[in-house]
Write a protein that holds these residues in place. Sequence first.
Motif, PDB file in Angstrom:
ATOM      1  N   LEU A  43      35.793  42.464  49.488  1.00 53.82           N
ATOM      2  CA  LEU A  43      35.774  42.596  48.041  1.00 53.82           C
ATOM      3  C   LEU A  43      34.306  42.403  47.674  1.00 53.82           C
ATOM      4  O   LEU A  43      33.755  41.323  47.902  1.00 53.82           O
ATOM      5  CB  LEU A  43      36.648  41.519  47.392  1.00 53.82           C
ATOM      6  CG  LEU A  43      36.701  41.514  45.867  1.00 53.82           C
ATOM      7  CD1 LEU A  43      37.487  42.723  45.363  1.00 53.82           C
ATOM      8  CD2 LEU A  43      37.333  40.224  45.366  1.00 53.82           C
ATOM      9  N   PRO A  44      33.631  43.420  47.144  1.00 54.47           N
ATOM     10  CA  PRO A  44      32.164  43.376  47.037  1.00 54.47           C
ATOM     11  C   PRO A  44      31.581  42.359  46.068  1.00 54.47           C
ATOM     12  O   PRO A  44      30.406  42.013  46.173  1.00 54.47           O
ATOM     13  CB  PRO A  44      31.804  44.799  46.612  1.00 54.47           C
ATOM     14  CG  PRO A  44      33.031  45.341  45.983  1.00 54.47           C
ATOM     15  CD  PRO A  44      34.192  44.673  46.650  1.00 54.47           C
ATOM     16  N   GLY A  45      32.378  41.872  45.130  1.00 54.93           N
ATOM     17  CA  GLY A  45      31.851  40.896  44.175  1.00 54.93           C
ATOM     18  C   GLY A  45      32.977  40.255  43.398  1.00 54.93           C
ATOM     19  O   GLY A  45      34.160  40.523  43.632  1.00 54.93           O
ATOM     20  N   ASN A  84      38.617  38.808  32.309  1.00 54.02           N
ATOM     21  CA  ASN A  84      37.745  38.632  31.142  1.00 54.02           C
ATOM     22  C   ASN A  84      36.277  38.527  31.514  1.00 54.02           C
ATOM     23  O   ASN A  84      35.505  37.819  30.865  1.00 54.02           O
ATOM     24  CB  ASN A  84      38.174  37.406  30.317  1.00 54.02           C
ATOM     25  CG  ASN A  84      39.606  37.502  29.864  1.00 54.02           C
ATOM     26  OD1 ASN A  84      40.062  38.576  29.467  1.00 54.02           O
ATOM     27  ND2 ASN A  84      40.330  36.411  29.951  1.00 54.02           N
ATOM     28  N   SER A  85      35.888  39.225  32.587  1.00 54.58           N
ATOM     29  CA  SER A  85      34.477  39.272  32.976  1.00 54.58           C
ATOM     30  C   SER A  85      34.021  40.723  32.905  1.00 54.58           C
ATOM     31  O   SER A  85      34.816  41.629  32.664  1.00 54.58           O
ATOM     32  CB  SER A  85      34.279  38.720  34.392  1.00 54.58           C
ATOM     33  OG  SER A  85      34.849  39.596  35.345  1.00 54.58           O
ATOM     34  N   ASP A  86      32.757  40.955  33.125  1.00 57.98           N
ATOM     35  CA  ASP A  86      32.239  42.316  33.075  1.00 57.98           C
ATOM     36  C   ASP A  86      32.321  43.015  34.437  1.00 57.98           C
ATOM     37  O   ASP A  86      31.691  44.039  34.654  1.00 57.98           O
ATOM     38  CB  ASP A  86      30.802  42.320  32.552  1.00 57.98           C
ATOM     39  CG  ASP A  86      29.862  41.478  33.403  1.00 57.98           C
ATOM     40  OD1 ASP A  86      30.335  40.827  34.361  1.00 57.98           O
ATOM     41  OD2 ASP A  86      28.653  41.476  33.112  1.00 57.98           O
ATOM     42  N   PRO A 120      42.381  31.016  32.896  1.00 54.98           N
ATOM     43  CA  PRO A 120      42.734  32.417  32.656  1.00 54.98           C
ATOM     44  C   PRO A 120      41.887  33.412  33.456  1.00 54.98           C
ATOM     45  O   PRO A 120      42.243  34.580  33.539  1.00 54.98           O
ATOM     46  CB  PRO A 120      42.532  32.591  31.152  1.00 54.98           C
ATOM     47  CG  PRO A 120      41.660  31.476  30.731  1.00 54.98           C
ATOM     48  CD  PRO A 120      41.884  30.347  31.690  1.00 54.98           C
ATOM     49  N   ALA A 121      40.802  32.961  34.056  1.00 58.60           N
ATOM     50  CA  ALA A 121      39.981  33.840  34.886  1.00 58.60           C
ATOM     51  C   ALA A 121      40.701  34.215  36.180  1.00 58.60           C
ATOM     52  O   ALA A 121      40.348  35.193  36.835  1.00 58.60           O
ATOM     53  CB  ALA A 121      38.649  33.172  35.207  1.00 58.60           C
TER      54      ALA A 121
END
Length: 196
Positions: free
Chosen positions: A150-152, A157-159, A92-93
């Motif tokens: 894309l910087p990170g 569902n992550s911060d 799901p990530a």
Amino acid sequence: MVKQATLQSNTVQAFEDAKFELENCDVQNHNLVKASASRVQFEEVVDNAEFVVPGCICLNLEDLKCFESVEHQYEHWGVIFHNTLAIQPSNPAFPTLSGSTVLMSLSKGGFLEANFLQPVNCVSAFVTSSQRLVLSAYDRDRQLLAQTILPGANLANSDSAVPPNTLLSIKAPDIYSVSFCAFDGQFTLDNFRFCI
């Protein structure tokens, strides 16, 4: 609202200020074709007397089988992939943007490449990555034309401040190939599009 990171020439747009605007790839000024991997569907379109050479092509990944190695399936549309796999993410990530199939790197090295049979002037895809990802465009001689970053990580569902399926696009004259590199990370691509 979807965010977009764009780098053209040697300048960097602020990631937070970039807007979701597909006109960066002149999509609204050209015909857009949803390109199938099926050769039969391509031949039906070519046989149609009203066929117009498209300005932009968005790949329909739904014809691909899960875990299929992707290389020459879209060659009749002008693009050949290297080190590419079609998947239907179960993690799901890595959500899909549309449909159930996305592209990802075949190896753990986090590197995927697309080569164009004719030069293009814009390439874009919606990306979800486990870490920083660089989209690079090259000319016929493999000289770097431009990069978008894309910087990170932007996993679901992550911060992360960056949402999953963030649009990365790159624009330059005479792009013959692009590479996506996540430096040993994992990433997925959805709605891969290029404009002639």
